[in-house]
Design a protein around this motif. Structure first.
Motif, PDB file in Angstrom:
ATOM      1  N   SER A 217      -9.989  24.040 107.858  1.00  0.00           N
ATOM      2  CA  SER A 217     -10.197  25.485 107.852  1.00  0.00           C
ATOM      3  C   SER A 217      -8.987  26.154 107.217  1.00  0.00           C
ATOM      4  O   SER A 217      -7.908  25.559 107.117  1.00  0.00           O
ATOM      5  N   PRO A 218      -9.107  27.420 106.766  1.00  0.00           N
ATOM      6  CA  PRO A 218      -7.945  28.107 106.185  1.00  0.00           C
ATOM      7  C   PRO A 218      -6.747  28.151 107.126  1.00  0.00           C
ATOM      8  O   PRO A 218      -5.604  27.988 106.703  1.00  0.00           O
ATOM      9  N   ALA A 219      -7.007  28.375 108.424  1.00  0.00           N
ATOM     10  CA  ALA A 219      -5.901  28.408 109.389  1.00  0.00           C
ATOM     11  C   ALA A 219      -5.223  27.047 109.481  1.00  0.00           C
ATOM     12  O   ALA A 219      -3.985  26.946 109.537  1.00  0.00           O
ATOM     13  N   GLU A 220      -6.014  25.985 109.501  1.00  0.00           N
ATOM     14  CA  GLU A 220      -5.448  24.632 109.565  1.00  0.00           C
ATOM     15  C   GLU A 220      -4.654  24.324 108.300  1.00  0.00           C
ATOM     16  O   GLU A 220      -3.606  23.655 108.360  1.00  0.00           O
ATOM     17  N   LEU A 221      -5.142  24.787 107.169  1.00  0.00           N
ATOM     18  CA  LEU A 221      -4.427  24.566 105.912  1.00  0.00           C
ATOM     19  C   LEU A 221      -3.064  25.256 105.923  1.00  0.00           C
ATOM     20  O   LEU A 221      -2.057  24.667 105.502  1.00  0.00           O
ATOM     21  N   ILE A 222      -3.032  26.487 106.415  1.00  0.00           N
ATOM     22  CA  ILE A 222      -1.761  27.214 106.474  1.00  0.00           C
ATOM     23  C   ILE A 222      -0.791  26.537 107.439  1.00  0.00           C
ATOM     24  O   ILE A 222       0.399  26.369 107.145  1.00  0.00           O
ATOM     25  N   ILE A 223      -1.315  26.112 108.596  1.00  0.00           N
ATOM     26  CA  ILE A 223      -0.452  25.420 109.562  1.00  0.00           C
ATOM     27  C   ILE A 223       0.076  24.117 108.960  1.00  0.00           C
ATOM     28  O   ILE A 223       1.267  23.794 109.073  1.00  0.00           O
ATOM     29  N   GLY A 224      -0.806  23.377 108.306  1.00  0.00           N
ATOM     30  CA  GLY A 224      -0.396  22.114 107.713  1.00  0.00           C
ATOM     31  C   GLY A 224       0.599  22.271 106.583  1.00  0.00           C
ATOM     32  O   GLY A 224       1.394  21.366 106.308  1.00  0.00           O
ATOM     33  N   LYS A 225       0.593  23.438 105.937  1.00  0.00           N
ATOM     34  CA  LYS A 225       1.534  23.700 104.843  1.00  0.00           C
ATOM     35  C   LYS A 225       2.872  24.228 105.332  1.00  0.00           C
ATOM     36  O   LYS A 225       3.882  24.086 104.646  1.00  0.00           O
ATOM     37  N   LEU A 276       3.512  34.208 101.312  1.00  0.00           N
ATOM     38  CA  LEU A 276       3.098  35.447 100.648  1.00  0.00           C
ATOM     39  C   LEU A 276       3.475  35.426  99.174  1.00  0.00           C
ATOM     40  O   LEU A 276       2.693  35.854  98.308  1.00  0.00           O
ATOM     41  N   ILE A 277       4.654  34.918  98.858  1.00  0.00           N
ATOM     42  CA  ILE A 277       5.087  34.816  97.459  1.00  0.00           C
ATOM     43  C   ILE A 277       4.161  33.892  96.680  1.00  0.00           C
ATOM     44  O   ILE A 277       3.836  34.154  95.510  1.00  0.00           O
ATOM     45  N   SER A 278       3.724  32.816  97.307  1.00  0.00           N
ATOM     46  CA  SER A 278       2.857  31.856  96.608  1.00  0.00           C
ATOM     47  C   SER A 278       1.526  32.472  96.201  1.00  0.00           C
ATOM     48  O   SER A 278       0.913  32.046  95.219  1.00  0.00           O
ATOM     49  N   THR A 279       1.086  33.496  96.955  1.00  0.00           N
ATOM     50  CA  THR A 279      -0.197  34.118  96.611  1.00  0.00           C
ATOM     51  C   THR A 279      -0.097  35.015  95.383  1.00  0.00           C
ATOM     52  O   THR A 279      -1.116  35.369  94.795  1.00  0.00           O
ATOM     53  N   PHE A 280       1.130  35.402  95.002  1.00  0.00           N
ATOM     54  CA  PHE A 280       1.332  36.233  93.812  1.00  0.00           C
ATOM     55  C   PHE A 280       1.776  35.416  92.601  1.00  0.00           C
ATOM     56  O   PHE A 280       2.010  35.987  91.542  1.00  0.00           O
ATOM     57  N   ALA A 362       0.507  37.376 105.024  1.00  0.00           N
ATOM     58  CA  ALA A 362       0.438  36.213 104.140  1.00  0.00           C
ATOM     59  C   ALA A 362      -0.878  35.471 104.311  1.00  0.00           C
ATOM     60  O   ALA A 362      -1.473  35.019 103.324  1.00  0.00           O
ATOM     61  N   THR A 363      -1.348  35.359 105.547  1.00  0.00           N
ATOM     62  CA  THR A 363      -2.604  34.645 105.809  1.00  0.00           C
ATOM     63  C   THR A 363      -3.784  35.376 105.188  1.00  0.00           C
ATOM     64  O   THR A 363      -4.658  34.763 104.555  1.00  0.00           O
ATOM     65  N   ARG A 364      -3.823  36.704 105.348  1.00  0.00           N
ATOM     66  CA  ARG A 364      -4.928  37.475 104.757  1.00  0.00           C
ATOM     67  C   ARG A 364      -4.893  37.406 103.239  1.00  0.00           C
ATOM     68  O   ARG A 364      -5.929  37.240 102.591  1.00  0.00           O
ATOM     69  N   ARG A 365      -3.707  37.521 102.674  1.00  0.00           N
ATOM     70  CA  ARG A 365      -3.582  37.436 101.218  1.00  0.00           C
ATOM     71  C   ARG A 365      -3.959  36.045 100.725  1.00  0.00           C
ATOM     72  O   ARG A 365      -4.601  35.899  99.678  1.00  0.00           O
ATOM     73  N   PHE A 366      -3.583  35.032 101.478  1.00  0.00           N
ATOM     74  CA  PHE A 366      -3.908  33.657 101.094  1.00  0.00           C
ATOM     75  C   PHE A 366      -5.419  33.433 101.114  1.00  0.00           C
ATOM     76  O   PHE A 366      -5.980  32.797 100.208  1.00  0.00           O
ATOM     77  N   LYS A 368      -7.729  35.723 100.597  1.00  0.00           N
ATOM     78  CA  LYS A 368      -8.309  36.439  99.455  1.00  0.00           C
ATOM     79  C   LYS A 368      -8.120  35.682  98.148  1.00  0.00           C
ATOM     80  O   LYS A 368      -9.045  35.569  97.340  1.00  0.00           O
ATOM     81  N   THR A 369      -6.920  35.171  97.918  1.00  0.00           N
ATOM     82  CA  THR A 369      -6.662  34.454  96.665  1.00  0.00           C
ATOM     83  C   THR A 369      -7.432  33.146  96.627  1.00  0.00           C
ATOM     84  O   THR A 369      -7.848  32.694  95.553  1.00  0.00           O
ATOM     85  N   ALA A 370      -7.608  32.511  97.800  1.00  0.00           N
ATOM     86  CA  ALA A 370      -8.352  31.263  97.833  1.00  0.00           C
ATOM     87  C   ALA A 370      -9.829  31.500  97.556  1.00  0.00           C
ATOM     88  O   ALA A 370     -10.510  30.704  96.901  1.00  0.00           O
ATOM     89  N   ASP A 371     -10.347  32.641  98.072  1.00  0.00           N
ATOM     90  CA  ASP A 371     -11.755  32.961  97.822  1.00  0.00           C
ATOM     91  C   ASP A 371     -11.998  33.341  96.372  1.00  0.00           C
ATOM     92  O   ASP A 371     -13.065  33.111  95.821  1.00  0.00           O
TER      93      ASP A 371
END
Length: 371
Positions: A217-225, A276-280, A362-366, A368-371
């Motif tokens: 899931s997106p949350a698991e991906l963020i935690i794993g990163k 957050l920087i990675s999403t830009f 950062a999670t919300r932005r991530f 959006k960019t992933a979608d």
């Protein structure tokens, strides 16, 4: 979806990230070597102490009194003789050429005036370095006044005796003040860069899309990163703290568990900012350049180099949103004061609020960019 399944997926991603870091020699050097080098550089180079300041002497009196004053001046260790003359223009030339920072001018008739308790000497300072000039002026004033009181023909008793005592950091060593703060800046740079580069590297390689369509899931991906880099940064915090204690002999009066808790809350903010920087950023070069846009303001507005109290009111309010400021206050208080949670709870609360806010953005932005 069971909790065990989620834990296995996240732990697998964490292991994969850690293996990827230690397989890359550049990342290993960045994680293990760079923090120690930065600590050594900051520890030795960043100092507000004034020692052996280059000084040029113009002695036009050539008397026993003038020689005694000069010897007392340099015996303190705060000043270093780089030249002497009996012509004031030589002193001006030394200051202009940068050979001297301080000039001591003893005029003719100094000994006679000193015998009548009416002598005067002049100290000229290079004001381009305002901190050095201010501190050196204070030292020079104290040395000359002490010399005059000791040799005054009229016995004097000062109307008020000033007894100085520094309650914390009794030696007023700038290294003991600066070295603990390096921990916060190194962790900020390291966590911010590692997270931003890791996510962008996945995007460049085309594997980020594969991870997004995996059972993660997106949350698991963020935690794993973020968890692998949190572990690495905590290890770096322990490493550079050990170097500060063993190599620089910085005193530690606080609680290591409290320092660890502060590090965890701090890393939530910095890792979230890296995410957050990675999403830009679409490339690693963009991520590095964008990171530097954040690193310098965060460092300058943290109180590491310049006291927050000396900043304009608008900037003082702005520093309240800077996690580095709150972490440096915690680290310095734990190291030098032995402060506990009862005194530092406002800083801990600020770190928790800033971290939750940054990580949510950062999670919300991530997403959006992933979608």
């Amino acid at each position: 979806m069971s909790a065990n399944g989620r834990f296995e997926r996240v732990s697998g991603l964490v292991r994969k990230e850690l293996l990827q870091v230690f397989r890359d020699p550049r990342l290993v050097r960045m994680v293990l070597v760079a923090p120690v080098i930065q600590l050594l550089v900051f520890g030795y180079a960043v100092s507000t102490d004034v020692r052996r300041t280059s000084t040029f002497v113009v002695d036009q009196d050539h008397s026993a009194a003038s020689r005694d004053l000069t010897e007392t001046f340099f015996a303190s260790g705060y000043f270093r003789l780089v030249g002497r003359s009996d012509r004031p223009r030589d002193l001006v030339a030394a200051l202009d050429a940068g050979r001297a920072i301080v000039g001591l001018h003893i005029p003719r008739g100094f000994a006679k005036d000193a015998a009548r308790d009416a002598a005067a000497v002049q100290v000229i300072l290079d004001g381009t370095s305002s901190n050095t000039a201010t501190v050196a002026m204070g030292y020079a004033q104290r040395i000359v006044q002490a010399w005059a009181l000791e040799r005054s023909p009229v016995p004097r008793v000062a109307p008020v005796e000033l007894r100085e005592r520094a309650w914390f950091n009794p030696d007023l060593a700038s290294r003991d003040y600066n070295v603990p703060a390096v921990i916060g800046n190194v962790l900020m740079i390291l966590s911010l860069m590692l997270t931003a580069l890791a996510v962008v590297r996945e995007r460049e390689a085309g594997t980020l899309e594969q991870l997004m369509v995996s059972p993660l899931s997106p949350a698991e991906l963020i935690i794993g990163k973020t968890v692998p880099f949190a572990i690495l940064c905590l290890g770096d915090m322990a490493l550079i703290s050990a170097v500060a204690l063993v190599w620089f002999r910085v005193p530690f009066h606080g609680n290591f568990l409290l320092l660890l808790l502060a590090g965890l809350l701090y890393l939530i903010s910095t890792l979230g900012l890296g995410l957050l920087i990675s999403t830009f950023s679409n490339t690693q070069q963009e991520a590095v350049l964008t990171s530097f846009l954040f690193i310098m303001p965060l460092m300058l507005l943290s109180g590491f180099m310049f006291p927050v109290s000396s900043m304009p009111a608008a900037f003082r309010w702005l520093t309240m949103a800077n996690p580095v400021r709150h972490f440096l206050e915690i680290v310095r208080s734990i190291f030098l004061k032995g402060a506990g949670l009862d005194a530092l709870w406002p800083q801990f609360l600020s770190l928790a609020v800033i971290g939750a806010t940054v990580l949510t953005l950062a999670t919300r932005r991530f997403h959006k960019t992933a979608d």
